[in-house]
Write a protein that holds these residues in place. Structure first.
Motif, PDB file in Angstrom:
ATOM      1  N   UNK A 143       0.853  -1.192   0.000  1.00 26.16           N
ATOM      2  CA  UNK A 143       0.000   0.000   0.000  1.00 26.16           C
ATOM      3  C   UNK A 143       0.884   1.235   0.000  1.00 26.16           C
ATOM      4  N   UNK A 156      -3.732 -23.460   4.975  1.00 31.01           N
ATOM      5  CA  UNK A 156      -5.003 -23.975   5.417  1.00 31.01           C
ATOM      6  C   UNK A 156      -5.492 -24.945   4.368  1.00 31.01           C
ATOM      7  N   UNK A 169      -2.401 -21.011  10.124  1.00 33.21           N
ATOM      8  CA  UNK A 169      -1.412 -20.630   9.133  1.00 33.21           C
ATOM      9  C   UNK A 169      -1.311 -19.117   9.005  1.00 33.21           C
ATOM     10  N   UNK A 188     -23.033 -23.637   1.034  1.00 31.63           N
ATOM     11  CA  UNK A 188     -22.639 -24.222  -0.241  1.00 31.63           C
ATOM     12  C   UNK A 188     -22.196 -23.102  -1.167  1.00 31.63           C
ATOM     13  N   UNK A 189     -21.203 -23.385  -1.949  1.00 30.67           N
ATOM     14  CA  UNK A 189     -20.642 -22.316  -2.774  1.00 30.67           C
ATOM     15  C   UNK A 189     -21.290 -22.201  -4.139  1.00 30.67           C
ATOM     16  N   UNK A 205      -3.843   0.732   5.213  1.00 21.86           N
ATOM     17  CA  UNK A 205      -3.568  -0.668   4.873  1.00 21.86           C
ATOM     18  C   UNK A 205      -4.542  -1.576   5.603  1.00 21.86           C
ATOM     19  N   UNK A 250      -7.973  -1.154   4.127  1.00 21.88           N
ATOM     20  CA  UNK A 250      -8.186  -1.718   2.800  1.00 21.88           C
ATOM     21  C   UNK A 250      -8.214  -3.231   2.821  1.00 21.88           C
ATOM     22  N   UNK A 251      -7.379  -3.833   3.642  1.00 22.61           N
ATOM     23  CA  UNK A 251      -7.389  -5.285   3.711  1.00 22.61           C
ATOM     24  C   UNK A 251      -8.719  -5.761   4.239  1.00 22.61           C
ATOM     25  N   UNK A 256     -11.455  -4.216   4.033  1.00 18.13           N
ATOM     26  CA  UNK A 256     -12.461  -3.932   3.019  1.00 18.13           C
ATOM     27  C   UNK A 256     -12.453  -5.017   1.959  1.00 18.13           C
ATOM     28  N   UNK A 257     -11.254  -5.419   1.547  1.00 12.81           N
ATOM     29  CA  UNK A 257     -11.164  -6.420   0.503  1.00 12.81           C
ATOM     30  C   UNK A 257     -11.607  -7.776   0.999  1.00 12.81           C
ATOM     31  N   UNK A 290     -14.462  -9.827  -0.830  1.00 18.92           N
ATOM     32  CA  UNK A 290     -14.341 -11.195  -1.309  1.00 18.92           C
ATOM     33  C   UNK A 290     -15.322 -12.103  -0.587  1.00 18.92           C
ATOM     34  N   UNK A 327     -18.320 -14.293  -2.174  1.00 22.07           N
ATOM     35  CA  UNK A 327     -18.570 -15.707  -1.888  1.00 22.07           C
ATOM     36  C   UNK A 327     -20.007 -15.902  -1.433  1.00 22.07           C
ATOM     37  N   UNK A 382     -22.576 -15.860  -4.340  1.00 24.01           N
ATOM     38  CA  UNK A 382     -22.720 -17.082  -5.107  1.00 24.01           C
ATOM     39  C   UNK A 382     -22.965 -18.293  -4.212  1.00 24.01           C
ATOM     40  N   UNK A 383     -22.917 -18.101  -2.916  1.00 26.51           N
ATOM     41  CA  UNK A 383     -23.075 -19.255  -2.048  1.00 26.51           C
ATOM     42  C   UNK A 383     -24.477 -19.283  -1.478  1.00 26.51           C
ATOM     43  N   UNK A 384     -24.841 -20.416  -0.950  1.00 19.80           N
ATOM     44  CA  UNK A 384     -26.180 -20.592  -0.403  1.00 19.80           C
ATOM     45  C   UNK A 384     -26.045 -21.209   0.963  1.00 19.80           C
ATOM     46  N   UNK A 416     -11.878 -19.927  12.710  1.00 23.19           N
ATOM     47  CA  UNK A 416     -12.276 -20.058  11.313  1.00 23.19           C
ATOM     48  C   UNK A 416     -11.211 -20.780  10.511  1.00 23.19           C
ATOM     49  N   UNK A 417      -9.962 -20.382  10.681  1.00 22.53           N
ATOM     50  CA  UNK A 417      -8.925 -20.870   9.803  1.00 22.53           C
ATOM     51  C   UNK A 417      -7.927 -21.786  10.492  1.00 22.53           C
TER      52      UNK A 417
END
Lengths: 817, 337
Positions: free
Chosen positions: A392, A552, A611, A803-804, B1, B4-5, B7-8, B12, B16, B19-21, B307-308
């Motif tokens: 940035x 991940x 990760x 679901x995607x 920074x 913006x991260x 925000x992005x 994203x 997702x 298009x996801x359900x 989550x990850x």
């Protein structure tokens, strides 16, 4: 058919060698693994990755036949008195799906070869597989093969025989690629238009392959048409593609270039600019604002091939692919404020740029040389780079009542890996019974685990040129360098007409930061021919891997890091045995294969570790343990005819155990690997009705993979270090009975696609193709993730899945010339 | 920074979502019935108690407060402790705490088994062994100035580990300031002590590093907290040996001369003080070691770890149920400083 015969003056006792190149008669493309067979002596061979073949026979009469899937076979009878060079150009079959185009001496991968656990998928078949958003994807097609699983819905990862996504060696013209995914794994980096051949090895690895435990995906790109210029342009739902090939010097030098780029950002950019302009017009004050943001990815492949002579060919290939997320904003405002009797003007200007990109650059220079009809060498030097950059920059300018402030500040985070490699691979066929390969390779690795760089911010205050520099600051990890050396030798030996042996050994040496590792990896394959179309094979392979991917396993993120082994995290090792039965009936290849793979020093994240975050001290986040996987795979594959495709079924099990001191997961008890799937069925069928219309479909069913779920809540005793003699409190927590204790719902999906071809009478080489495909035809909402939620309508706790991809139709237009 | 991260990521994620359900599904696993939960720590000198509760299946529509104890008359619950395979002690419910208590006082070396039979639940039991007191001696200590404001206290001690036994330890270090003064109310000499438990640093490889920084801070932000060490360690690196460990502490944790209140109505300004170092090397049972470590793993999971990251499993050694029974024996030594 075109061929040329050159009689060599070399004479070797009672044996003579027939050698040469096999090429496509129209384009000149070399034919990989084409069969060469002498029906009189029942001796045969196949062409190598550069189309070169060598077959040593007894002097006298020979009846040679040359064959390759999709081409008209060619036979020649001749009297051999000396070494002879026969270059053959096979003509593509007009009904290119001609049923009986492959003769008795099948390729190494067939009934007669020793190679097992390997599958070659014709690119033509890959292109017919219906794909997500209409984007043909090589990796997604490989996920339909037995023993290969995808990670999650839409993921481009490969999980082969219980192995992880970092245990696959993906080679693009012999050069390893590290980052093979676009858009978090929903698409791979391989443009099918640039590809000639794809072979997947899941076991029984030839000694020339190493460095990864679970699979080798050997992808070869097109060389280019040496006679005419051809190309294609294609526009789909997500991306546009082009391909152009032709001769630079006819018959000697060819080129092939392919490109692909998504274009959604180009379409939305004007709309976003307009919206920002309208917003700035509507806002109070005298400000203006503009900007743009978007995402795209692209791939670019280029190759130049030059033939100095029949004995010397040079190849130069290049690939670059990138994902780019970008955003920029510019705002400025002029205003004033009252100070006594005066209006003081103010001015503010801000310029912001954000970029987030990742991708590969690959370059390779290869030289083929034929020393003599029995000895062929391929030498290469290559460079591969994977990089991930997040950055940035902000520029601010402000004026207010004689005060001027200018600021320029940047921050950048970068990580990645570079390889510089050199290889020499020899093929030596001294006598018909022996097909010897040997060679050596060297790779210099540079790992860049992650560095954050903050540049200085320069201030100019009150017109005084003073820099209040914050200084260039770099924090993070230093580069890690390593050296990897390998040598190998293998011999494919026809012991008798029925018994064939492929024995090899590979030695590898790895040095990194004062640590050295070495490994001796035996490889063995045996084939017993029970009948001309029935054989049983067995194999053993030991593999060593010196790198790990920290990631991940649900999403392929650009920040995934490749890291080398260390003194604490040792090289991974696998031993795999396989036994299989292979049968061919009327151009359908049947196989049933069982395998067992044991793995050592595999790594998993500790409980609670992620990760995300910096890579510093990544070793403390992971544990090292063992794994084992076994299963049975069944496949029936048909490559020729109006109807082609395959049916693949796998029953498998994959486990892990981490019980070493300091490396405990699941309290030292065995647990299912995350992508353990018990049943996996895929059916891929293509039918060509006529030159103008073909239809294809796939059906996939697999039982769910594993996840970790706390299925009970209970009061947990909390112990404080200040008073460890009792519980400081009881806190409600989730009870996880074990890692990967929950089985996700099963997955199934059907895709269909069809192609409408239109041929132009005025230009026979021109063709227009409309592809219509539907991903997930019956709109099955397969789970991407599951979670517990509270339903306010029923006042009950429920389980929900996300679901995607629902049903997604797509249309692609292609023009070929 | 940072903006913006975020925000992005939102953009994203929104893409997702678009298009996801999402759909409610039937739980595909085996529905699990409630299990008894036991939580107990045995330590020499304290009577043994146990908290008995039960678990709730995560899709059961019960409130979290339903966990609060088993409200059954004693006569219907059979909760007992068997010591060394012979002596049996029955637990009774304490109206004060809700826990179950008995008259048994653990001793070093005792093998303690707690079992519970409650109507409507499967029987459960857990077992542990009260460890022998750890043996250690101080070997040296010193203080050095890091800068004008900070002093570093180095303490070395030697653990005398038992051979061929898996031993587990917890180390805690306290800095004590003893104040002596004349009590204005009584007119007699009095004393009071300020005890501060200190985090320590050590280069010894036996200690595990714990990252306490927030993940979001580490990615986006500016500040990093230094890693701390887990107080727990095992003897796998020095089984049966006399093993020396050096720890470093910030000596500024000694509370300096201040005016303090002894608890009465006047503040004291005329006093003398002295410093002491107290080290508690507690021997813990293997269950205690694994349980405590699993709580550390759970606490050190990153903000986005749920989550990850990998889920954290909290250790349980209750057969047929959930919970934890562990034991520990302390050994405290002090030296004047």
């Amino acid at each position: 058919m075109l061929f040329s015969i050159l009689a060599s003056s070399a004479v070797y006792a009672q044996k003579v060698t027939v050698s040469g190149y096999l090429n496509d008669a129209k384009s000149g493309e070399c034919l990989i693994s084409a069969a060469v067979y002498d029906s009189l002596t029942s001796s045969g061979t196949v062409s190598n990755d550069y189309g070169f073949y060598s077959l040593t026979l007894s002097k006298g009469h020979a009846n040679l036949s040359y064959s390759y899937v999709g081409y008209e076979p060619f036979s020649v009878e001749l009297d051999l008195t000396r070494d002879t060079v026969i270059d053959v150009r096979l003509v593509p079959s007009m009904s290119f799906l001609h049923e009986a185009s492959v003769t008795a001496s099948r390729s190494e991968l067939g009934v007669r070869g020793t190679q097992m656990s390997a599958i070659e998928v014709p690119v033509r078949q890959i292109k017919m597989v219906p794909a997500l958003f209409g984007e043909v994807d090589v990796i997604k097609a490989l996920q339909l093969l037995p023993g290969v699983q995808s990670g999650n819905e839409g993921s481009a990862g490969l999980y082969v025989r219980g192995g992880g996504p970092d245990e696959n060696l993906l080679l693009l013209d012999g050069v390893p690629l590290y980052g093979v995914n676009h858009l978090f794994g929903f698409f791979s980096v391989f443009n099918a238009d640039a590809i000639k051949n794809v072979t997947l090895y899941k076991g029984s690895f030839p000694a020339r392959f190493g460095s990864r435990l679970s699979s080798v995906v050997d992808i070869r790109t097109n060389d280019g048409n040496e006679n005419e210029y051809h190309g294609s342009v294609s526009i789909g739902l997500v991306a546009a593609k082009f391909n152009f090939e032709g001769p630079i010097v006819k018959g000697k030098t060819t080129f092939n270039i392919s490109g692909r780029r998504t274009y959604i950002d180009l379409l939305t950019a004007p709309l976003m600019a307009l919206e920002m302009k309208e917003e700035s017009n509507e806002s109070d004050g005298n400000g203006t604002s503009s900007g743009s943001e978007g995402y795209y990815f692209y791939d670019f492949n280029a190759k130049i091939t030059h033939k100095f002579s029949d004995n010397d060919h040079l190849y130069l290939s290049y690939y670059k692919g990138r994902d780019n997320v970008y955003a920029s904003a510019h705002s400025s405002e002029e205003d004033s404020y009252n100070l006594g009797d005066s209006d003081i003007p103010t001015y503010y200007d801000e310029n912001l740029k954000f970029t987030w990109n990742w991708g590969n650059v690959v370059g390779a220079l290869r030289w083929n040389h034929v020393f003599n009809p029995k000895l062929f060498v391929n030498t290469s030097v290559s460079y591969t780079n994977y990089s991930h950059v997040l950055g940035e920059n902000v520029k601010i300018s402000e004026e207010k009542d004689q005060e001027n402030l200018k600021c320029d500040e940047s921050i950048k985070y970068a990580s990645g890996i570079d390889d510089i490699a050199a290889n020499a691979d020899f093929e030596y066929k001294p006598v018909p019974a022996h097909d010897i390969k040997f060679g050596t390779g060297y790779i210099f690795h540079t790992y860049r685990p992650g560095v954050t760089t903050s540049f200085s911010a320069n201030y100019l205050i009150d017109g005084m040129a003073g820099n209040i520099a914050l200084g260039d600051t770099t924090i993070g990890n230093k580069n890690i360098f390593s050296h990897e050396i390998s040598v190998y030798a293998e011999d494919n030996y026809d012991i008798t007409n029925y018994l064939k042996l492929d024995a090899g050994i590979r030695g590898s040496f790895y040095a990194v930061e004062g640590e050295t590792y070495h490994s001796l990896e035996p490889r063995l394959g045996i084939r017993l021919l029970l009948a001309s179309n029935l054989s049983v094979k067995a194999s053993y392979a030991l593999m060593t891997q010196y790198v790990h991917l920290l990631s991940n396993t649900d999403l392929s993120l650009p920040s995934d890091l490749w890291v080398p082994v260390t003194s604490n995290v040792k090289p991974m090792v696998s031993s795999q045995v396989a036994l299989g039965l292979f049968y061919t009936l009327r151009n359908i290849d049947f196989s049933v294969e069982g395998y067992y793979k044991g793995m050592d020093n595999v790594i998993e994240y500790r409980d609670g570790a992620s990760f995300l975050g910096s890579a510093s001290d990544w070793e403390s986040k992971v544990c090292s343990g063992i794994g084992w996987a076994y299963g049975v795979e069944f496949m029936a594959q048909k490559k020729v005819g109006n109807t082609t495709g395959w049916i693949a079924y796998t029953w498998s099990k994959s486990m892990r155990l981490f019980n070493r001191e300091g490396n405990i997961i699941n309290f030292g008890e065995p647990f299912y690997s995350k992508y353990d799937r018990r049943h996996d069925l895929s059916i891929t069928l293509n039918h060509t009705f006529s030159r103008r219309f073909d239809l294809s479909g796939t059906f996939i069913y697999c039982t769910g993979n594993c996840g970790t779920l706390a299925m009970q809540t209970y009061p947990q005793g909390i112990i404080s270090v200040d008073n460890p003699y009792g519980f400081s409190s009881l806190s409600i927590g989730g009870y996880v009975s074990g890692r990967n204790n929950y089985r996700m719902p099963s997955y199934n999906r059907m895709d269909i696609g069809c192609n409408f071809h239109h041929y132009f009478k005025s230009h026979p080489t021109w063709q227009r193709i409309w592809n219509i495909s539907i991903y997930n035809v019956y709109n099955r909402l397969n789970p991407f993730l599951v979670y517990m939620d509270y339903d306010s309508d029923t006042n009950k706790k429920v389980m929900r899945k996300v679901s995607l991809f629902p049903i997604i139709p797509s249309v692609t237009y292609t023009f070929k010339f | 920074m940072k903006h913006n991260i975020k925000y992005l990521i939102c953009l994203l994620s929104l893409a997702a979502v678009v298009v996801s359900c999402e759909k409610t599904i039937k739980f595909s696993g085996e529905e699990q019935k409630s299990m008894l939960v036991l939580n107990s720590i045995a330590t020499p000198g304290d009577t043994l108690g146990v908290n008995v509760s039960y678990s709730i299946f995560f899709l059961d529509n019960l409130s979290e407060y339903a966990h609060d104890g088993i409200s059954l008359p004693d006569g219907e619950c059979d909760i007992k402790a068997v010591i060394n395979g012979s002596s049996t002690y029955k637990f009774t419910r304490s109206d004060l705490t809700g826990d179950y208590v008995c008259s048994y006082v653990p001793a070093e070396g005792d093998r303690v088994q707690i079992s519970a039979d409650v109507p409507g639940f499967d029987s459960v039991k857990a077992e542990t062994t009260v460890p022998e007191k750890a043996s250690f001696d101080f070997t040296s200590h010193s203080i050095s100035k890091v800068d004008s404001t900070e002093d570093l206290l180095k303490i070395s001690f030697s653990i005398h580990d038992r051979e061929n036994e898996d031993d587990f330890y917890m180390l805690r270090v306290f800095l004590i300031t003893d104040y002596s003064y004349m009590n204005p109310e009584t007119g007699k000499p009095d004393s009071t002590a300020f005890v501060t438990r200190c985090d320590f640093a050590s280069s010894s490889p036996v200690f595990r590093k714990l990252d306490v920084s927030s993940l979001l801070e580490e990615i986006f932000g500016d500040e990093f907290q230094e890693s701390t060490l887990s107080p727990l360690f095992s003897d796998h690196m020095f089984d049966g040996e006399d093993y020396e460990i050096e720890v470093l502490l910030n000596a500024n944790h000694f509370s300096g001369p201040v005016s303090f209140s002894y608890g009465g109505t006047e503040s004291i300004s005329d006093y003398t003080y002295s410093y002491k170092v107290r080290m508690d090397l507690t021997a813990v049972s293997d269950d205690y070691y694994y349980y405590y470590m699993s709580l550390e793993n759970k606490d050190n999971g990153y903000d986005l770890g749920e989550l990850f990251g990998e889920s954290s499993q909290v250790y349980s050694n209750v057969d047929g149920g959930i919970g934890f029974l562990g034991a520990l024996t302390g050994n405290v030594k002090e030296f004047d400083f």
